[in-house]
Design an enzyme around this catalytic site. Structure first.
Site, PDB file in Angstrom:
ATOM      1  N   ASP A 286       0.835  -1.225  -0.077  1.00  0.00           N
ATOM      2  CA  ASP A 286       0.027  -0.006   0.071  1.00  0.00           C
ATOM      3  C   ASP A 286       0.706   1.310  -0.082  1.00  0.00           C
ATOM      4  O   ASP A 286       2.080   1.068  -0.024  1.00  0.00           O
ATOM      5  CB  ASP A 286      -0.887   0.033   1.182  1.00  0.00           C
ATOM      6  CG  ASP A 286      -2.280   0.752   0.855  1.00  0.00           C
ATOM      7  OD1 ASP A 286      -2.232   1.628   0.044  1.00  0.00           O
ATOM      8  OD2 ASP A 286      -3.172   0.676   1.632  1.00  0.00           O
TER       9      ASP A 286
HETATM   10  C1  BGC Z   1      -5.009   3.372  -0.107  1.00  0.00           C
HETATM   11  C2  BGC Z   1      -5.142   2.284  -1.214  1.00  0.00           C
HETATM   12  C3  BGC Z   1      -4.730   2.812  -2.523  1.00  0.00           C
HETATM   13  C4  BGC Z   1      -3.501   3.628  -2.470  1.00  0.00           C
HETATM   14  C5  BGC Z   1      -3.356   4.454  -3.940  1.00  0.00           C
HETATM   15  C6  BGC Z   1      -3.694   4.071  -0.008  1.00  0.00           C
HETATM   16  O1  BGC Z   1      -3.618   5.278   0.705  1.00  0.00           O
HETATM   17  O2  BGC Z   1      -4.855   2.523   0.967  1.00  0.00           O
HETATM   18  O3  BGC Z   1      -6.161   1.687  -1.109  1.00  0.00           O
HETATM   19  O4  BGC Z   1      -5.093   2.045  -3.579  1.00  0.00           O
HETATM   20  O5  BGC Z   1      -3.687   4.691  -1.579  1.00  0.00           O
HETATM   21  O6  BGC Z   1      -4.001   5.450  -4.047  1.00  0.00           O
END
Ligand code: BGC
Length: 748
Positions: A286
């Site tokens: 993530d």
């Molecule tokens: C979120 C993800 C997301 C990623 C990219 C993160 O902060 O938890 O779900 O895909 O950002 O935007």
């Protein structure tokens, strides 16, 4: 003679080239991957594991880096996120084509509930219990996104969530692993279409692996402390379903699980996902989660963070730069083997081959197709249908709804009536070139479109979504007094539920419930629309107002879809995919709980039972609940057998009749209880359902099969077993509204 030799030579040469070409064509993807891998330096390999944010938008702390183009040119970047549109993706891809090996970039994006056409938020769509509709919404999102240069969506989010304080509850399918698994599957199929490599398919990403939805206290990014039984029984099944449906990628999660950050969690990623489940795609971290393991206190610095993540099975580093800065040194120090790096690189290259990017890196950059797909009028038609299917009728006293289109005067009151972008929800993609004010059908416009020309529609805002200001109350009351019926639209702002939007107070915000009270006091019939990304608490409204629709955030067609339901052009059929609590103090609250040794049988006898002394145990609205404008009668339950062996099946049949005056759809829900288990079993577990449409007066017979799979659970050794014994079968219209019951026995 010389010229003859020369001709022979040319012929042989051409033949050799052609057969080489045929061999190259015939090579399997893994062979092609190997042939690229053999050419790569360590630096280029590490580059494939590195993903950067483009500059457009961000969900996490952004690292300013003006050297990205240069790094791409050197083969030091494998993927970009937040890079959209054929122009932009093409210009980055052109830079990647200047690199030594010309390995194409992957473009990833959060396409969570639509791309240009915004669909209902995922929790709302889950309320439709309509797997075909859910799949079609993902299909359209993928078609638009792929036409716009995107290869990969960071969706579906398949985290089970039983805590409505957690803001990301809006992004998943609710509390139940069975429903959640079917929806995970539908979404993956929708995103990936018939085949990766088609120009209308994007790679899906099952996230967040794992247990992110169980953050302690509902606070985003918080720790998770969970038994293996709960993990396997409730939190992992939707991930397994996504994998079985072919999800190309997984994303790990921000939380620690029992003290080990998911990003550096070998048990989750290597042992379960890539080991036991044999997942062949790749895992992306993530946003920054590799580096965040330092904050968790699980590693000392980014060197250790990279070591922990790659060892645990995280293949691609989203934005933390830990891989780029440390992997080469880790290999040099012999802490990370080249085989481990190769394995991660191969997984990523394989997907680039499957997408067809090595054959044509600009395959998804066709501006003409982009224009055609993002302006396809069919898409908004389907968005409207899916939105109507997502609206839950919570209350309808004396059949106040549906309203007549000929009502003389309607007052439409509340802070959300004329809002545009609030309808889109938290994770909508907003393309800079689109004028959303033209695209979004506001609730005001939707009702206006629907009512008769001679009807009058009055408006007053009443109050803001948040805050204490009641200055608008007087005007709203006066407006209500002039009307035959009042519709009040209240709820959350769309940035109140979503990532990092946890709330300790989930009551209807501000003075909105007071506004409802003031309007109701005029004596006019009142319909309330509640727009939100989570279950809210609105007890006074629920107890006093005659008609309530839960409208979540429904996307760009919200207004028309709401009007379709208000005026009976669509008969509501949605059912809650998550329990609505009475108060925050009950959270976490979910229908499939255990019985305890001292179950509370009712709210009045609270003597030494498992209960609150100041609050009922029961929810305000239970899982599976939702009304219709018609009535369904359940009858004639029959079981083909009352005793079965584990290799046998029971055929369950029942009749459903539509006893009302209009056609409608019912979600028939099948729950089971395993009465005695070596591990305590829940009081009820959803095991099947059917959404069926019946004309007025029509009866249909429906059939369900109960087999070994439906009776199995994880025992203490985490083995998937069935145990002989008695089972209760409960069939109903919600988890509490059980209409038919029977029981059967599983024998040895
Ligand atoms: C979120 C993800 C997301 C990623 C990219 C993160 O902060 O938890 O779900 O895909 O950002 O935007």
């Amino acid at each position: 003679m010389r010229s003859k030799c020369f001709i022979q030579f040319c012929f042989l040469f051409l033949f050799a080239i052609q057969s080489q070409f045929i061999i190259a064509q015939k090579k399997s993807f893994p062979q092609k991957v190997d042939s690229v891998l053999r050419l790569m330096t360590l630096e280029e390999k590490i580059g494939q594991l590195n993903q950067y944010n483009d500059d457009w938008t961000a969900t996490g702390p952004v690292t300013v880096d003006n050297d990205k183009a240069n790094q791409i040119r050197k083969g030091q970047v494998g993927s970009l996120l937040n890079c959209m549109g054929t122009d932009r993706t093409k210009s980055w891809q052109k830079i990647a084509m200047q690199s030594r090996l010309k390995i194409p970039l992957l473009f990833g994006q959060d396409v969570i509930h639509g791309y240009k056409t915004t669909f209902p938020i995922p929790l709302a769509e889950a309320a439709s219990w309509d797997l075909e509709a859910i799949q079609s919404s993902a299909r359209i999102a993928a078609t638009e996104a792929a036409a716009s240069g995107i290869h990969w969506t960071f969706a579906p989010m398949v985290d089970i969530a039983r805590d409505p304080r957690w803001g990301r509850v809006m992004e998943g399918a609710g509390e139940d692993p069975y429903l959640g698994s079917l929806i995970a599957k539908a979404r993956v199929k929708g995103f990936q279409g018939n085949k990766l490599g088609n120009v209308d398919a994007v790679m899906a990403c099952a996230k967040h692996f794992a247990a992110y939805g169980a953050a302690i206290g509902g606070r985003d990014y918080n720790s998770v402390d969970m038994s293996d039984r709960l993990l396997w029984e409730v939190y992992l099944p939707p991930f397994k379903a996504a994998l079985d449906a072919g999800a190309a990628t997984f994303m790990n999660s921000f939380n620690d699980l029992n003290g080990i950050p998911a990003t550096g969690n070998k048990y989750l990623q290597r042992d379960i996902l890539k080991g036991k489940w044999n997942f062949e795609g790749f895992v992306v971290s993530d946003w920054g989660s590799i580096g965040e393991m330092i904050n968790h206190g699980n590693v000392k610095n980014s060197y250790e963070a990279a070591l922990s993540a790659i060892t645990a099975g995280s293949d691609m580093d989203m934005e933390s730069r830990c891989y780029k800065d440390n992997l080469a040194q880790l290999v040099k120090d012999k802490k990370v083997s080249i085989e481990l790096i190769d394995d991660a690189v191969k997984r990523i290259l394989q997907k680039k081959f499957e997408l067809g990017l090595f054959d044509d890196p600009f395959k998804f950059c066709n501006a003409e197709r982009e224009q055609k797909e993002i302006n396809n009028p069919e898409h908004s038609k389907i968005a409207r249908e899916v939105a109507a299917k997502s609206i839950v009728l919570l209350k309808n006293k004396n059949h106040l709804l549906p309203l007549s289109k000929n009502t003389k005067t309607i007052a439409f009151i509340g802070p959300l009536v004329k809002e545009e972008k609030q309808n889109l929800g938290f994770w909508s993609v907003e393309l800079p070139e689109i004028d959303y004010s033209k695209l979004i059908v506001t609730q005001w416009q939707g009702v206006k479109n629907k009512i008769n020309k001679n009807s009058t529609l009055l408006y007053a805002k009443g109050c803001d979504i948040d805050g204490n200001n009641k200055d608008g109350f007087a005007e709203a009351i006066e407006t209500a007094k002039q009307a035959d019926i009042v519709i009040i639209s209240v709820g959350e702002r769309r940035d109140m539920s979503g990532e990092a939007k946890s709330r300790s107070n989930i009551h209807l915000p501000g003075v909105q419930e007071e506004l409802i009270k003031a309007i109701q006091a005029t004596g006019k019939p009142v319909v309330v629309l509640i727009n939100a990304g989570r279950p809210l608490i609105f007890n006074w409204t629920a107890d006093n107002v005659p008609a309530i629709l839960y409208t979540w955030w429904l996307g760009c067609e919200a207004g028309d879809a709401i009007a379709d339901v208000l005026f009976g052009d669509y008969n509501p059929s949605a059912k809650l995919p998550i329990t609505f609590p009475r108060e925050e103090g009950q959270i976490p609250i979910y229908y499939s709980h255990f019985n305890t040794g001292r179950p509370a049988r009712n709210d009045s006898d609270l003597n030494y039972v498992s209960a609150y002394t100041d609050l009922s145990n029961s929810p305000k609205f239970p899982f599976g609940y939702g009304l219709s404008y018609t009535n369904f009668q359940y009858s004639n339950l029959q079981l083909s057998k009352k005793k079965i062996k584990s290799n046998e099946k029971i055929e369950v049949t029942l009749n459903i009749s539509n006893n009302g005056k209009v056609s409608g759809e019912e979600v028939v829900q099948i729950y089971l209880r395993d009465k005695v288990g070596s591990i305590v079993r829940p009081v009820k577990e959803l095991k099947d359902f059917a959404k069926i449409k019946l004309n007025a007066g029509e009866t249909k017979t429906i059939k369900f099969i109960i087999d070994k799979e439906k009776l199995s659970f994880y025992n203490q050794q985490l083995k998937w077993v069935v145990e002989p014994g008695d089972f209760d079968l409960m069939i109903g219209s919600s988890s509490e509204d059980i209409r038919l019951k029977d029981s059967f026995e599983l024998i040895r």
